[in-house]
Design a protein around this motif. Structure first.
Motif, mmCIF file in Angstrom:
data_model
loop_
_atom_site.group_PDB
_atom_site.id
_atom_site.type_symbol
_atom_site.label_atom_id
_atom_site.label_comp_id
_atom_site.label_asym_id
_atom_site.label_seq_id
_atom_site.Cartn_x
_atom_site.Cartn_y
_atom_site.Cartn_z
ATOM 1 N N GLU A 14 0.887 -1.462 0.115
ATOM 2 C CA GLU A 14 0.009 -0.247 -0.254
ATOM 3 C C GLU A 14 0.499 1.136 -0.094
ATOM 4 O OE1 GLU A 14 -0.303 -2.428 2.265
ATOM 5 O OE2 GLU A 14 -1.887 -2.642 3.090
ATOM 6 N N SER A 15 1.623 1.639 1.248
ATOM 7 C CA SER A 15 3.125 2.535 1.243
ATOM 8 C C SER A 15 3.294 3.131 -0.161
ATOM 9 C CB SER A 15 4.124 1.651 1.761
ATOM 10 O OG SER A 15 4.908 3.360 1.847
ATOM 11 N N ARG A 16 3.505 1.714 -0.871
ATOM 12 C CA ARG A 16 4.416 2.599 -2.384
ATOM 13 C C ARG A 16 3.948 2.386 -3.626
ATOM 14 N NH1 ARG A 16 8.072 -2.935 -4.030
ATOM 15 N NH2 ARG A 16 9.074 -1.457 -5.160
ATOM 16 N N ILE A 17 2.351 2.079 -3.246
ATOM 17 C CA ILE A 17 1.700 2.566 -4.361
ATOM 18 C C ILE A 17 0.754 3.951 -3.543
ATOM 19 C CG2 ILE A 17 -1.097 1.524 -5.534
ATOM 20 C CD1 ILE A 17 1.127 0.447 -6.753
ATOM 21 N N ASP A 18 0.959 4.234 -2.650
ATOM 22 C CA ASP A 18 -0.226 5.226 -2.324
ATOM 23 C C ASP A 18 0.863 6.386 -2.316
ATOM 24 O OD1 ASP A 18 -2.241 4.242 -1.335
ATOM 25 O OD2 ASP A 18 -1.765 4.272 0.576
ATOM 26 N N ARG A 19 2.252 6.179 -2.391
ATOM 27 C CA ARG A 19 3.719 7.527 -3.039
ATOM 28 C C ARG A 19 2.895 7.614 -4.056
ATOM 29 N NH1 ARG A 19 8.285 8.371 0.719
ATOM 30 N NH2 ARG A 19 8.147 7.846 2.509
ATOM 31 N N LEU A 20 3.465 6.438 -4.931
ATOM 32 C CA LEU A 20 3.113 7.262 -6.492
ATOM 33 C C LEU A 20 1.930 7.593 -7.224
ATOM 34 C CD1 LEU A 20 4.080 6.842 -9.378
ATOM 35 C CD2 LEU A 20 3.385 4.367 -9.219
ATOM 36 N N ALA A 62 -4.730 3.575 5.745
ATOM 37 C CA ALA A 62 -4.739 3.866 7.092
ATOM 38 C C ALA A 62 -2.784 3.321 7.763
ATOM 39 C CB ALA A 62 -5.595 3.698 8.136
ATOM 40 N N SER A 63 -3.189 2.174 6.758
ATOM 41 C CA SER A 63 -2.092 1.240 7.142
ATOM 42 C C SER A 63 -0.996 2.395 6.567
ATOM 43 C CB SER A 63 -2.025 0.045 6.614
ATOM 44 O OG SER A 63 -2.037 0.187 5.153
ATOM 45 N N THR A 64 -0.386 2.748 5.537
ATOM 46 C CA THR A 64 0.273 3.779 5.469
ATOM 47 C C THR A 64 1.027 4.579 5.612
ATOM 48 O OG1 THR A 64 0.177 3.609 2.517
ATOM 49 C CG2 THR A 64 1.178 5.291 3.250
ATOM 50 N N LEU A 65 -0.155 5.499 6.644
ATOM 51 C CA LEU A 65 -0.077 6.003 7.581
ATOM 52 C C LEU A 65 0.658 6.205 8.967
ATOM 53 C CD1 LEU A 65 -3.269 8.766 7.245
ATOM 54 C CD2 LEU A 65 -0.917 9.074 6.254
ATOM 55 N N ASP A 85 7.716 8.654 7.052
ATOM 56 C CA ASP A 85 8.038 9.557 6.300
ATOM 57 C C ASP A 85 6.784 9.809 5.543
ATOM 58 O OD1 ASP A 85 10.623 9.113 7.474
ATOM 59 O OD2 ASP A 85 11.195 8.316 5.676
ATOM 60 N N PHE A 86 5.932 9.208 5.044
ATOM 61 C CA PHE A 86 4.995 9.290 4.355
ATOM 62 C C PHE A 86 4.383 11.207 3.906
ATOM 63 C CE2 PHE A 86 0.834 10.016 2.532
ATOM 64 C CZ PHE A 86 0.919 9.167 1.216
ATOM 65 N N VAL A 87 4.163 11.715 5.066
ATOM 66 C CA VAL A 87 4.089 13.069 5.760
ATOM 67 C C VAL A 87 4.704 13.774 5.457
ATOM 68 C CG1 VAL A 87 3.001 14.363 7.101
ATOM 69 C CG2 VAL A 87 1.821 12.394 7.262
ATOM 70 N N ASP A 88 5.923 13.631 5.406
ATOM 71 C CA ASP A 88 6.980 14.645 5.322
ATOM 72 C C ASP A 88 7.463 14.034 3.410
ATOM 73 O OD1 ASP A 88 7.930 14.848 7.734
ATOM 74 O OD2 ASP A 88 9.413 13.568 7.820
ATOM 75 N N ILE A 131 -0.492 5.274 17.744
ATOM 76 C CA ILE A 131 0.039 6.293 17.696
ATOM 77 C C ILE A 131 1.574 6.196 16.666
ATOM 78 C CG2 ILE A 131 2.696 6.541 18.944
ATOM 79 C CD1 ILE A 131 1.373 4.847 21.429
ATOM 80 N N ARG A 132 1.676 5.922 15.823
ATOM 81 C CA ARG A 132 1.636 6.681 14.732
ATOM 82 C C ARG A 132 0.653 7.106 13.632
ATOM 83 N NH1 ARG A 132 6.179 2.935 12.644
ATOM 84 N NH2 ARG A 132 6.675 4.700 11.205
ATOM 85 N N PHE A 133 -0.303 6.295 13.813
ATOM 86 C CA PHE A 133 -1.405 6.441 12.908
ATOM 87 C C PHE A 133 -1.729 8.247 13.553
ATOM 88 C CE2 PHE A 133 -5.484 7.665 12.045
ATOM 89 C CZ PHE A 133 -6.067 6.482 10.244
ATOM 90 N N ALA A 134 -2.099 8.502 15.033
ATOM 91 C CA ALA A 134 -2.295 9.815 15.715
ATOM 92 C C ALA A 134 -1.049 10.723 15.101
ATOM 93 C CB ALA A 134 -2.558 9.534 16.933
ATOM 94 N N HIS A 135 0.176 10.421 15.281
ATOM 95 C CA HIS A 135 1.036 10.742 14.652
ATOM 96 C C HIS A 135 0.936 11.874 13.637
ATOM 97 C CE1 HIS A 135 5.192 13.239 14.762
ATOM 98 N NE2 HIS A 135 5.401 12.798 14.004
ATOM 99 N N ALA A 136 0.957 10.936 12.463
ATOM 100 C CA ALA A 136 0.856 11.463 10.918
ATOM 101 C C ALA A 136 -0.388 11.999 11.164
ATOM 102 C CB ALA A 136 0.229 10.311 10.138
#
Lengths: 265, 136
Positions: free
Chosen positions: A66-72, A96-99, A104-107, A137-142
């Motif tokens: 998901e993360s690589r596809i979401d980034r692209l 949500a799993s990417t976040l 580094d996704f949000v950056d 926690i990481r989700f909430a941070h993102a």
């Protein structure tokens, strides 16, 4: 045996097609509308299974990519959105799993938006989720970082899948996005209307706005207005269109009777 | 494989998913069953098939057991997903590596027909038609 998997093909430059579908804001009087936002949509190549966005993203999830596809998709959408009118918001889907897993996704999103001259305050991040486990926690941070950047948060597919009450609490969305499942056929189905009205009421208590997907007719539109929905997306207004077509899409029309407002005519 | 074009009322406009990582075989099977008036989707990876199964229901799933080096157990992931979501879907599994273990797993997952490769299109068509007629 095939030499490479589909995921490698999908990630190749130029494979995914980016389209935009307007999200329309209608005046309460029914006497005008404006283009509130464009949702960026990604599709695979025509003639493949991945021409269906549902199948494309389901495949990415089964591959745990998901993360690589979401980034692209994010990069493609922001690149294509650079030429869209400045006042229109730009919404894009992120798992949500990417976040929660891609720290580094949000950056990367912020840097990409900056590179294409798009203020983060114009962005609406539509959170989608199909898996039950993520790092809270990481989700909430993102989500917090996105808010600090000025981006809006939407919860996609409300009422289906895992876009449930827990997700509402965890994302505190600015927008509740009602799935087309509830919109299609609402005219003739009291229960669908009850659900839509309930979501609109809940959104109001969250201080959020409601976006209805799958608006295909004037009767859909009138019914949704009556139920408290104020943002609309669907074929009645426009199919997903190219960035070029979106750049010249009518932004504001006033004094036009409702029955003449379909953008597809 | 011998090519035949059958048009039985029991198969017209039925949906079929064919899963195989051999592109040539996938194309042959796809064209053949499309000629029989099936609506055919193809997948060459386990995850691609799973993605299609997330959103579409099929009357018949015809799947190879070993895809792109996947373990046989992974091949059964497709069967498991079909059985879980759509108990009435007819499942035909093709394998080049039949064994008592495979037969046991096929029975466990209620595979409707386990076939060893290579298999003629004629026989495959007959099996599909029989399964669909029995299911009506």
């Amino acid at each position: 045996m095939q030499s490479q998997t589909h995921i490698e093909t999908i990630l190749e430059p130029g494979y995914l097609d980016t389209r935009f579908q307007p999200i329309i804001e209608l005046a309460r009087s029914g006497e005008g509308f404006r283009t509130f936002a464009f949702e960026g949509l990604s599709r695979g190549r025509a003639g493949t299974n991945f021409a269906s966005a549902e199948v494309l993203f389901a495949y990415a999830r089964h591959k745990c990519e998901e993360s690589r596809i979401d980034r692209l998709c994010m990069t493609n959408i922001l690149h294509a959105a650079a030429g869209l009118p400045q006042h229109a918001q730009i919404s894009l889907n992120v798992h949500a799993s990417t976040l929660s897993r891609d720290g580094d996704f949000v950056d990367a999103l912020a840097m990409c938006a900056d590179a294409y001259g798009i203020s983060p305050s114009r962005l609406i991040i539509e959170v989608i989720e199909h898996a039950s486990a993520w790092d809270d926690i990481r989700f909430a941070h993102a989500i917090g970082t996105l808010r600090n950047l000025g981006a809006g948060i939407a919860l996609d597919d409300i009422g289906v899948g895992l876009s449930n009450y827990r997700m509402m609490i965890e994302t505190r969305p600015d927008y509740f996005k009602i799935d087309r499942f509830f919109v299609t056929g609402a005219e003739d189905d009291r229960y669908r209307r009850v659900v839509i009205e309930s979501i609109a009421s809940l959104a109001s208590k969250f201080g959020a706005r409601v976006i209805a997907e799958g608006v295909e007719s004037e009767s859909d539109l009138r019914r949704l207005l009556d139920l408290g929905v104020d943002l609309f997306q669907g074929f009645f207004f426009a199919m997903p269109i190219s960035a070029l077509a979106a750049a010249s899409f009518p932004l504001e029309v006033s004094g036009v009777p409702l029955q003449l407002q379909s953008m597809n005519r | 494989m011998q090519s035949v074009a059958l048009t039985n009322a029991s198969v017209k406009n039925r949906r079929m998913l064919i899963v195989d990582d051999e592109a040539a075989l996938l194309e042959t099977l796809s064209e053949h069953f499309a000629m029989m008036h099936f609506i055919v989707d193809c997948a060459s990876e386990v995850e691609e098939a799973q993605a299609l199964l997330d959103y579409r229901r099929y009357d018949v799933v015809l799947s190879d057991l070993r895809l792109s080096g996947a373990l046989i157990v992974d091949g059964f992931a497709i069967v498991r997903q079909v059985r879980h979501a759509s108990p009435n879907t007819k499942i035909i599994v093709l394998t080049g590596y039949s064994s008592p273990e495979v037969e046991e797993m096929a029975a466990q997952f209620k595979v409707d027909h386990l076939l060893c490769k290579p298999e003629s299109l004629l026989r495959l068509s007959a099996i599909v038609e029989t399964l669909l007629e029995d299911g009506n």
